[in-house]
Design an enzyme around this catalytic site. Sequence first.
Site, short mmCIF file in Angstrom:
data_model
loop_
_atom_site.label_atom_id
_atom_site.label_comp_id
_atom_site.label_asym_id
_atom_site.label_seq_id
_atom_site.Cartn_x
_atom_site.Cartn_y
_atom_site.Cartn_z
N SER A 1 0.82 -1.19 0.00
CA SER A 1 0.00 0.00 0.00
C SER A 1 0.87 1.25 0.00
CB SER A 1 -0.94 -0.06 1.20
OG SER A 1 -2.04 0.76 1.01
N HIS B 1 -7.43 -5.87 -0.78
CA HIS B 1 -6.31 -4.92 -0.83
C HIS B 1 -4.99 -5.66 -0.69
CE1 HIS B 1 -3.99 -1.37 -0.50
NE2 HIS B 1 -3.84 -1.38 0.80
N ASP C 1 -8.80 -4.07 -6.24
CA ASP C 1 -8.29 -3.50 -4.98
C ASP C 1 -9.03 -2.19 -4.70
OD1 ASP C 1 -6.72 -2.08 -3.01
OD2 ASP C 1 -5.01 -3.35 -3.53
#
Length: 538
Positions: free
Chosen positions: A247, A507, A479
């Site tokens: 991320s 995710h 995602d």
Amino acid sequence: MHTRSTSRRPSPHRARLSRTRATARLLAPLLTAAALLVTACSAGGTTTSKGTVNAALATLPRPTPSALAPYYSQRPHWRSCGVSGFQCTTVKAPLDYAEPGAGDVRLAVARKKATGRGKPLGSLLVNPGGPGGSAIDYLQQYAGVGYPANVRARYDMAAVDPRGVARSEPVQCLDGRRMDAYTQTDLTPDDGKERDALVAADKKFTESCGAHSARLLRHVSTVEAARDMDIVRAALGDRKLNYVGASYGTFLGATYAGLFPERVGRMVLDGAMDPTLDARRLNLDQTAGFEAAFQAFAKDCVRHADCPLGGRGTTPAQVGDHLRSFFRKLDAHPIPAGDADGRKVGEALATTGVIAAMYDEGSWAQLRGALNSAMKENDGAGLLTLSDSYYERDASGRYSNLMSANTAVNCVDLPPAFNHPEQVRKALPQFRKASPVFGEGLAWASLNCAYWPVKATGEPHRITAEGAAPIVVVGTTRDPATPYRWAQSLAHQLSSGRLLTYAGDGHTAYGRGSACIDSAINTYLLRGTPPAGGKRCS
């Protein structure tokens, strides 16, 4: 709703609700979103078709500047800490790289030594995202014990909490009681009075951050955190940096690669961010990403008898209508949640709870149960649990500094998405189109950096990292927090980028159940052989 963060947050294994999930760069409030960087002045750059090449991100010279030599020559003292087998230490870095003699920040570092036989591969630094996620917590709770045994056998698993985060001189803003009020701020204002209340809440938050963390606020950029990682690399005794970032951790890793391309070892960027985008586009893309995730949830929900938003034959659009109608009811009449502090679940906390479950399809059953209790039994406890997990609030009412650090980094990395409520109002149709369910709230959440006490020092830019070893960029097609096209863009920008695609939900992808993804990444980490560019897994 008041989800103060989104793409820069929820990272892959951070609060996966079911285990630990990656912290996307929480964009604006829910979303204090994604990306960028430096300190000192906002240096000019050369504008290209893909963004600005920021002068502050120019590749740094190989020789260590003499002023930084004391930082690079540190020999840390390791001590046992936390969970059995882990060691901790602290490493110093300059508060301001432009003036190394002006003071230091102390960075918390942890590691777990390689556990098996075979040629050691050095350290593997991990970061779960955020910004604001604790890399040390992630290491001790997941990576140091849950990464594949053959990876842990060859690598010293390591982590550093970035400056301003958790154990590394954390940014401090509101206390628990005032954070409770902040997270319940109405992010779908119906009139001028509610808009004024929203603005007042954001200003109170920023004033508190400025009052408690004035020394640090100008120096928590991603560029500075990336430079800190190079000092940590040296302290760990590694010639090159081996790294897995999820991320927002992908932006941190890519920034490192841009600054120190020849020091890049084996690098995996999972759930990638696109550094060429400005804050408004990041928030808008993420809004669309959460809508896509909700559509997938809706299709799945109506297949189950316990779906409170409709039965078989109900379309995703109708599911969304039912949920919006429920949110409107909560806006007018919050429901009890059995909370010891007397909190009730209104639209803000309920929306945060739903969004929290979008990060991992493994949480969909939990969300169905929470919605059933709320809609049919007037019990908001399940939604409150999801929301508290998102905000990292414990049962005693204490919050981690996730949201404080998240906002601080986002607001210094990029100019605000919006500077005034009127700009948000004009953008509402665009955000509602991106997500009929979440668009309005995420648009208003994007206002939070407008009142930040420190001007942004970063700007959108390309990262090419010319000369770096192969960098594996992982993207998941559905995602919600880091849309797939961001991974496509980053892999294209990086001169040595290799795109690895996971066709699925949730995710990030590594360690989430795909044998194909895990095998490709493990092979790269252990043998140095990256997957072929364009490899696709499901």
